[in-house]
Scaffold this motif. Structure first.
Motif, mmCIF file in Angstrom:
data_model
loop_
_atom_site.group_PDB
_atom_site.id
_atom_site.type_symbol
_atom_site.label_atom_id
_atom_site.label_comp_id
_atom_site.label_asym_id
_atom_site.label_seq_id
_atom_site.Cartn_x
_atom_site.Cartn_y
_atom_site.Cartn_z
ATOM 1 N N LEU A 1 33.753 -11.448 37.961
ATOM 2 C CA LEU A 1 32.714 -12.469 37.902
ATOM 3 C C LEU A 1 32.040 -12.486 36.533
ATOM 4 O O LEU A 1 31.746 -13.559 35.985
ATOM 5 N N LEU A 2 31.796 -11.303 35.966
ATOM 6 C CA LEU A 2 31.185 -11.235 34.637
ATOM 7 C C LEU A 2 32.089 -11.867 33.581
ATOM 8 O O LEU A 2 31.615 -12.526 32.648
ATOM 9 N N GLU A 3 33.393 -11.673 33.730
ATOM 10 C CA GLU A 3 34.341 -12.308 32.805
ATOM 11 C C GLU A 3 34.296 -13.822 32.940
ATOM 12 O O GLU A 3 34.373 -14.551 31.936
ATOM 13 N N MET A 4 34.185 -14.315 34.163
ATOM 14 C CA MET A 4 34.084 -15.760 34.385
ATOM 15 C C MET A 4 32.830 -16.330 33.741
ATOM 16 O O MET A 4 32.855 -17.391 33.120
ATOM 17 N N TYR A 5 31.710 -15.615 33.883
ATOM 18 C CA TYR A 5 30.457 -16.059 33.277
ATOM 19 C C TYR A 5 30.584 -16.097 31.758
ATOM 20 O O TYR A 5 30.209 -17.084 31.107
ATOM 21 N N ASP A 6 31.112 -15.021 31.185
ATOM 22 C CA ASP A 6 31.287 -14.932 29.735
ATOM 23 C C ASP A 6 32.134 -16.092 29.213
ATOM 24 O O ASP A 6 31.819 -16.720 28.193
ATOM 25 N N LYS A 7 33.202 -16.408 29.950
ATOM 26 C CA LYS A 7 34.105 -17.480 29.531
ATOM 27 C C LYS A 7 33.420 -18.841 29.595
ATOM 28 O O LYS A 7 33.623 -19.701 28.729
ATOM 29 N N LYS A 8 32.581 -19.061 30.611
ATOM 30 C CA LYS A 8 31.936 -20.364 30.777
ATOM 31 C C LYS A 8 30.764 -20.561 29.824
ATOM 32 O O LYS A 8 30.530 -21.664 29.337
ATOM 33 N N ILE A 9 29.997 -19.498 29.572
ATOM 34 C CA ILE A 9 28.763 -19.642 28.813
ATOM 35 C C ILE A 9 28.916 -19.190 27.368
ATOM 36 O O ILE A 9 28.117 -19.531 26.493
ATOM 37 N N ALA B 1 27.717 -22.470 40.294
ATOM 38 C CA ALA B 1 28.289 -23.065 39.082
ATOM 39 C C ALA B 1 29.290 -22.120 38.426
ATOM 40 O O ALA B 1 30.317 -22.548 37.895
ATOM 41 N N ILE B 2 29.015 -20.822 38.479
ATOM 42 C CA ILE B 2 29.935 -19.843 37.909
ATOM 43 C C ILE B 2 31.243 -19.821 38.700
ATOM 44 O O ILE B 2 32.331 -19.756 38.135
ATOM 45 N N LEU B 3 31.126 -19.892 40.017
ATOM 46 C CA LEU B 3 32.305 -19.825 40.881
ATOM 47 C C LEU B 3 33.074 -21.134 40.945
ATOM 48 O O LEU B 3 34.221 -21.162 41.389
ATOM 49 N N SER B 4 32.455 -22.220 40.513
ATOM 50 C CA SER B 4 33.114 -23.518 40.565
ATOM 51 C C SER B 4 34.378 -23.517 39.710
ATOM 52 O O SER B 4 34.412 -22.945 38.621
ATOM 53 N N LYS B 5 35.431 -24.177 40.210
ATOM 54 C CA LYS B 5 36.685 -24.267 39.467
ATOM 55 C C LYS B 5 36.657 -25.399 38.459
ATOM 56 O O LYS B 5 37.615 -25.593 37.713
ATOM 57 N N VAL B 6 35.548 -26.135 38.445
ATOM 58 C CA VAL B 6 35.345 -27.187 37.447
ATOM 59 C C VAL B 6 34.517 -26.607 36.319
ATOM 60 O O VAL B 6 33.514 -25.923 36.561
ATOM 61 N N GLN B 7 34.929 -26.866 35.092
ATOM 62 C CA GLN B 7 34.218 -26.322 33.947
ATOM 63 C C GLN B 7 32.767 -26.765 33.959
ATOM 64 O O GLN B 7 32.466 -27.949 34.032
ATOM 65 N N SER B 8 31.835 -25.808 33.923
ATOM 66 C CA SER B 8 30.409 -26.114 33.952
ATOM 67 C C SER B 8 29.804 -25.908 32.574
ATOM 68 O O SER B 8 30.324 -25.162 31.745
ATOM 69 N N THR B 9 28.698 -26.565 32.363
ATOM 70 C CA THR B 9 27.951 -26.372 31.127
ATOM 71 C C THR B 9 26.611 -25.755 31.459
ATOM 72 O O THR B 9 26.290 -25.500 32.606
ATOM 73 N N ALA B 10 25.800 -25.568 30.443
ATOM 74 C CA ALA B 10 24.484 -24.965 30.639
ATOM 75 C C ALA B 10 23.426 -26.000 30.974
ATOM 76 O O ALA B 10 22.238 -25.746 30.862
#
Length: 365
Positions: free
Chosen positions: A235-243, A343-352
């Motif tokens: 999950l932390l890797e997913m957050y890092d990748k998105k944000i 938003a982190i778990l969403s498979k759609v790219q999220s923004t801030a």
């Protein structure tokens, strides 16, 4: 009392004595289950102490309905058959969450579809594709829980046998084993030493399957909780990748490693602790809630309320669950600024863009 909604992942069941201490800190834990309960028995009160007490609530996104019996029959078949069929299906299922379009993935999906009686139509619709993915995710999660239950049961029996052998040996040697009496942590440590743990690759498959099922729900929980450090890292890797930046760890609080050998015993201990420390739990809820709702978190100042709870929390545990008898496990709390958990778990790219809501991740162990 702490009622901040918390979503447990990627497990779908509370079955282990190692999970029971979670409810001391998080007293409103939600679970996603792959299959709904029996509708015929829907009016019956749950036998699980945590569900009866309101500490734990289960949800089933997209209930199976008419397919429920067929799914349970398949899971029961996997559980009971001790031949190559069950081993092969387990292997295929745990490896099935591969990138779409690969020959191996097509073969695995075909096997799963054939098991639940569906044939592949020409020009399969998106609905059919979604149904296949959900069915496959449910099966991965169900098999994962079967493997966990089986490993836990075997480890407990091995620990009991070893403890009996130790007692017999001490008796033959005329040694006094009174120092080991009434020490649940020593017994739990012995059991844990027999556990091999899940392979990191299997944890990733189960996490992906859980995420697929979560995506089919409309759940919003400010706190994500896991007893698997490997899942927390994912999950932390997913957050890092998105944000584009790592999530900060904002606190580390202890929990007992043990509070009871069954849910009834543990539930009583949790209720007594919650009643005795209402004010402390309310402060914890307030600190976590403020972090989740804060529009801007720029430094240690916003996390001060949570960090100030470290000493009083440790003292409360020392009084009710002495470390020498109940052990300790760490709970690392991470703040996920500018993105909610969904938003982190969403498979759609999220923004801030939804920066008014922050996610919180708690990793136990």
């Amino acid at each position: 009392m702490n009622t901040l909604d918390t979503l447990y992942f990627p497990g779908t069941d509370i079955h282990s004595v190692r999970q029971y201490p979670l409810f001391l800190m998080f007293q409103k834990v939600h679970l996603i289950t792959p299959v709904e309960g029996d509708p015929v028995e829907g009016g019956k009160e749950s036998p699980d102490s945590f569900i009866k007490s309101g500490f734990c609530q289960v949800h089933t996104p997209c209930p199976l309905g008419a397919d429920r019996s067929r799914f349970l029959h398949l899971v029961e078949d996997i559980k009971n058959r001790k031949d190559d069929y069950a081993a092969q299906l387990s292997s295929l299922t745990l490896a099935a969450m591969t990138p779409s379009g690969t020959p191996a993935e097509d073969s695995e999906r075909a096997i799963v579809r054939s098991l639940y009686g569906q044939t592949e139509p020409e020009g399969r619709s998106q609905e059919r594709e979604k149904a296949d993915q959900l069915w496959q995710a449910r099966l991965v999660l169900a098999i994962g829980e079967l493997l966990d239950h089986e490993e836990e049961e075997i480890a407990m029996h091995m620990a009991m046998l070893e403890e009996e052998e130790k007692g017999l040996f001490q008796e033959l040697q005329g040694e006094d084993d009174s120092a080991d009496e009434d020490n649940p942590f020593a017994e739990l440590s012995l059991m844990k030493s027999k556990l091999h743990g899940s392979h990191a690759g299997n944890i990733k498959k189960r996490f992906q399957a859980w995420r697929t099922l979560f995506s089919a729900s409309a759940m919003e929980c400010p706190v994500l909780l896991t007893g698997s450090p490997d899942s927390g890292d994912l999950l932390l890797e997913m957050y890092d990748k998105k944000i584009g930046q790592p999530a900060p760890q904002v606190a580390e609080l202890p929990l007992p490693a043990f509070v009871g050998w069954n849910s009834a015993e543990a539930g009583q201990m949790v209720r007594e602790f919650a009643e005795k420390h209402r004010e402390l739990l309310a402060r914890l809820e307030g600190a976590l809630g403020s972090l989740a709702a804060g529009a801007e978190v720029s430094g240690d100042k916003e996390c001060q309320g949570l960090q100030e709870l470290t000493d009083p929390w440790a003292k409360a545990l020392d009084g009710d669950f002495p470390a020498d008898r109940f052990g300790r496990i760490p709970v690392k709390i991470y703040l996920l600024p500018k993105l909610s958990c969904s938003a982190i778990l969403s498979k759609v790219q999220s923004t801030a863009a939804n920066g008014s809501v922050n996610g919180i991740l708690a990793v136990v162990g």
